[in-house]
Design a protein around this motif. Structure first.
Motif, PDB file in Angstrom:
ATOM      1  N   PHE A 118       0.848  -1.188   0.000  1.00 30.74           N
ATOM      2  CA  PHE A 118       0.000   0.000   0.000  1.00 30.74           C
ATOM      3  C   PHE A 118       0.880   1.234   0.000  1.00 30.74           C
ATOM      4  O   PHE A 118       2.050   1.189   0.384  1.00 30.74           O
ATOM      5  CB  PHE A 118      -1.009  -0.005   1.167  1.00 30.74           C
ATOM      6  N   HIS A 119       0.330   2.345  -0.497  1.00 27.89           N
ATOM      7  CA  HIS A 119       1.100   3.587  -0.644  1.00 27.89           C
ATOM      8  C   HIS A 119       0.147   4.776  -0.663  1.00 27.89           C
ATOM      9  O   HIS A 119      -1.078   4.584  -0.614  1.00 27.89           O
ATOM     10  CB  HIS A 119       1.950   3.526  -1.918  1.00 27.89           C
ATOM     11  N   PHE A 120       0.712   5.976  -0.774  1.00 28.64           N
ATOM     12  CA  PHE A 120      -0.093   7.188  -0.571  1.00 28.64           C
ATOM     13  C   PHE A 120       0.175   8.231  -1.661  1.00 28.64           C
ATOM     14  O   PHE A 120       1.279   8.302  -2.212  1.00 28.64           O
ATOM     15  CB  PHE A 120       0.242   7.797   0.795  1.00 28.64           C
ATOM     16  N   HIS A 121      -0.873   9.034  -1.932  1.00 30.31           N
ATOM     17  CA  HIS A 121      -0.763  10.155  -2.871  1.00 30.31           C
ATOM     18  C   HIS A 121      -1.298  11.420  -2.207  1.00 30.31           C
ATOM     19  O   HIS A 121      -2.226  11.363  -1.402  1.00 30.31           O
ATOM     20  CB  HIS A 121      -1.616   9.903  -4.120  1.00 30.31           C
ATOM     21  N   THR A 122      -0.737  12.568  -2.578  1.00 29.19           N
ATOM     22  CA  THR A 122      -1.305  13.850  -2.193  1.00 29.19           C
ATOM     23  C   THR A 122      -1.226  14.821  -3.359  1.00 29.19           C
ATOM     24  O   THR A 122      -0.186  14.868  -4.024  1.00 29.19           O
ATOM     25  CB  THR A 122      -0.608  14.446  -0.951  1.00 29.19           C
ATOM     26  N   SER A 124      -5.489  13.759  -3.464  1.00 26.92           N
ATOM     27  CA  SER A 124      -6.051  12.488  -3.920  1.00 26.92           C
ATOM     28  C   SER A 124      -5.997  12.420  -5.445  1.00 26.92           C
ATOM     29  O   SER A 124      -5.997  13.451  -6.124  1.00 26.92           O
ATOM     30  CB  SER A 124      -7.498  12.321  -3.438  1.00 26.92           C
ATOM     31  N   GLU A 125      -5.948  11.211  -5.985  1.00 25.95           N
ATOM     32  CA  GLU A 125      -5.949  11.020  -7.439  1.00 25.95           C
ATOM     33  C   GLU A 125      -7.390  10.952  -7.945  1.00 25.95           C
ATOM     34  O   GLU A 125      -7.761  11.655  -8.875  1.00 25.95           O
ATOM     35  CB  GLU A 125      -5.173   9.757  -7.790  1.00 25.95           C
ATOM     36  N   HIS A 126      -8.206  10.089  -7.327  1.00 33.99           N
ATOM     37  CA  HIS A 126      -9.632  10.086  -7.668  1.00 33.99           C
ATOM     38  C   HIS A 126     -10.285  11.328  -7.085  1.00 33.99           C
ATOM     39  O   HIS A 126      -9.823  11.873  -6.086  1.00 33.99           O
ATOM     40  CB  HIS A 126     -10.312   8.824  -7.118  1.00 33.99           C
ATOM     41  N   MET A 137      -5.077   6.837  -0.190  1.00 35.07           N
ATOM     42  CA  MET A 137      -4.285   5.631   0.082  1.00 35.07           C
ATOM     43  C   MET A 137      -4.686   4.555  -0.918  1.00 35.07           C
ATOM     44  O   MET A 137      -5.881   4.378  -1.179  1.00 35.07           O
ATOM     45  CB  MET A 137      -4.570   5.162   1.511  1.00 35.07           C
ATOM     46  N   HIS A 138      -3.714   3.872  -1.490  1.00 34.54           N
ATOM     47  CA  HIS A 138      -3.983   2.771  -2.423  1.00 34.54           C
ATOM     48  C   HIS A 138      -3.485   1.459  -1.838  1.00 34.54           C
ATOM     49  O   HIS A 138      -2.309   1.343  -1.495  1.00 34.54           O
ATOM     50  CB  HIS A 138      -3.287   3.024  -3.770  1.00 34.54           C
ATOM     51  N   LEU A 139      -4.374   0.479  -1.746  1.00 34.36           N
ATOM     52  CA  LEU A 139      -3.999  -0.857  -1.282  1.00 34.36           C
ATOM     53  C   LEU A 139      -4.047  -1.780  -2.494  1.00 34.36           C
ATOM     54  O   LEU A 139      -5.127  -2.014  -3.068  1.00 34.36           O
ATOM     55  CB  LEU A 139      -4.955  -1.327  -0.187  1.00 34.36           C
ATOM     56  N   LEU A 208      -3.109   1.209 -13.603  1.00 35.51           N
ATOM     57  CA  LEU A 208      -2.155   1.758 -12.641  1.00 35.51           C
ATOM     58  C   LEU A 208      -2.125   3.271 -12.868  1.00 35.51           C
ATOM     59  O   LEU A 208      -2.251   3.720 -14.004  1.00 35.51           O
ATOM     60  CB  LEU A 208      -0.755   1.179 -12.883  1.00 35.51           C
ATOM     61  N   THR A 209      -1.930   4.059 -11.815  1.00 30.30           N
ATOM     62  CA  THR A 209      -1.874   5.513 -11.985  1.00 30.30           C
ATOM     63  C   THR A 209      -0.443   6.011 -12.107  1.00 30.30           C
ATOM     64  O   THR A 209      -0.186   7.212 -12.014  1.00 30.30           O
ATOM     65  CB  THR A 209      -2.581   6.249 -10.824  1.00 30.30           C
ATOM     66  N   THR A 210       0.493   5.082 -12.271  1.00 29.30           N
ATOM     67  CA  THR A 210       1.902   5.428 -12.511  1.00 29.30           C
ATOM     68  C   THR A 210       2.376   4.657 -13.741  1.00 29.30           C
ATOM     69  O   THR A 210       1.785   3.623 -14.080  1.00 29.30           O
ATOM     70  CB  THR A 210       2.781   5.023 -11.304  1.00 29.30           C
TER      71      THR A 210
HETATM   72 ZN    ZN Z   1      -1.333   4.766  -6.173  1.00 28.28          ZN
END
Ligand code: ZN
Length: 258
Positions: A118-122, A124-126, A137-139, A208-210
């Motif tokens: 799991f990891h985090f974005h700032t 939010s992506e959605h 947070m993405h799990l 994937l968002t990356t």
């Molecule tokens: Zn992510």
């Protein structure tokens, strides 16, 4: 046309057969400037990140709960059995990523997945109704055939998050640095989920968002946010001021609410 379709299919199969760290290995891409999200398809070798520009089922998306979300009567599709487990955290240059050592399981439409990281974005992506949250947070879960299901949790500013407190105190500051968490400070991921994993959520097919923006990713995004304190959010932002990909076109996809 057929050749093109076949090669994309091969590319996707190849990507899914690779272990996850390989998917995240390319560090030339960034979130800003000449190697930012608009240029991801140009980073790396020729075809590697093509889907970031050419894909038609990309993530994240803006989820419009008032229009375009298909309400489903069946709310029994998702069962999450996450638990307390020790974990390894790494600053991979793009985010803080944690790998739990336990057997965190998830069942979706009868398919069994296990939590791989799991990891985090700032921010939010959605987005929900055109609004972003301070963090997401993405799990990332994987089934035995390599199919990915990502659970997205919106994070709003509020109370200090106790489950993530120990992890947050030891966020690795330098790229490449690993931190091992064991003992009673381990987060209980089951308790972290809204409604312990039974709250209302939307589902859709994305990516994937990356980079390499691989598609055929099943998304489950909870509508109810979890909370982190102002200080916890700021602490993450000192390491990663902005690590989000902008929202992508929905195109022909359906978003279901369960
Ligand atoms: Zn992510």
């Amino acid at each position: 046309m057929a050749t093109r379709r076949l090669s994309r299919h091969l590319l996707v199969s190849l990507l899914f057969s690779l272990p996850l760290p390989v998917l995240a290995a390319s560090s030339q891409w960034t979130y800003q400037g000449q190697s930012g999200p608009e240029h991801w398809a140009e980073v790396g070798s020729s075809l590697e990140n093509a889907l970031c520009a050419k894909g038609t089922a990309q993530s994240p998306i803006d989820i419009d709960l008032h229009h375009g979300v298909h309400h489903k009567a069946n709310t029994q599709n998702l069962k999450i059995a996450y638990m307390r487990s020790s974990l390894t955290m790494i600053n991979n240059g793009h985010t803080i990523q944690a790998t739990p050592s336990g057997k965190d399981l998830l069942t979706y439409k009868g398919d069994n997945y296990h939590l791989v990281q799991f990891h985090f974005h700032t921010p939010s992506e959605h987005q929900f109704n055109h609004q972003a949250y301070p963090m997401e947070m993405h799990l990332v879960n994987q089934d035995k055939n390599g199919h990915l299901l990502v659970v997205g949790l919106m994070i709003k500013e509020g109370k200090e998050n106790q489950e993530l407190a120990a992890l947050w105190k030891r966020l690795p500051r330098e790229e490449g640095r690993e931190v091992h968490l064991t003992g009673k400070s381990d987060p209980d991921l089951g308790r972290l989920l809204p409604g312990k994993g039974t709250a209302r959520h939307v589902t859709y097919q994305g990516s994937l968002t990356t980079p390499p923006c691989t598609e055929s990713v099943q998304w489950v995004v909870f509508e109810q946010p979890i909370e982190l304190s102002h200080q916890q959010i700021e602490r993450f932002r000192t390491l990663f001021p902005d690590n989000h990909r902008p929202t992508q076109q929905l195109n022909a996809r359906l978003v279901d609410e369960e």
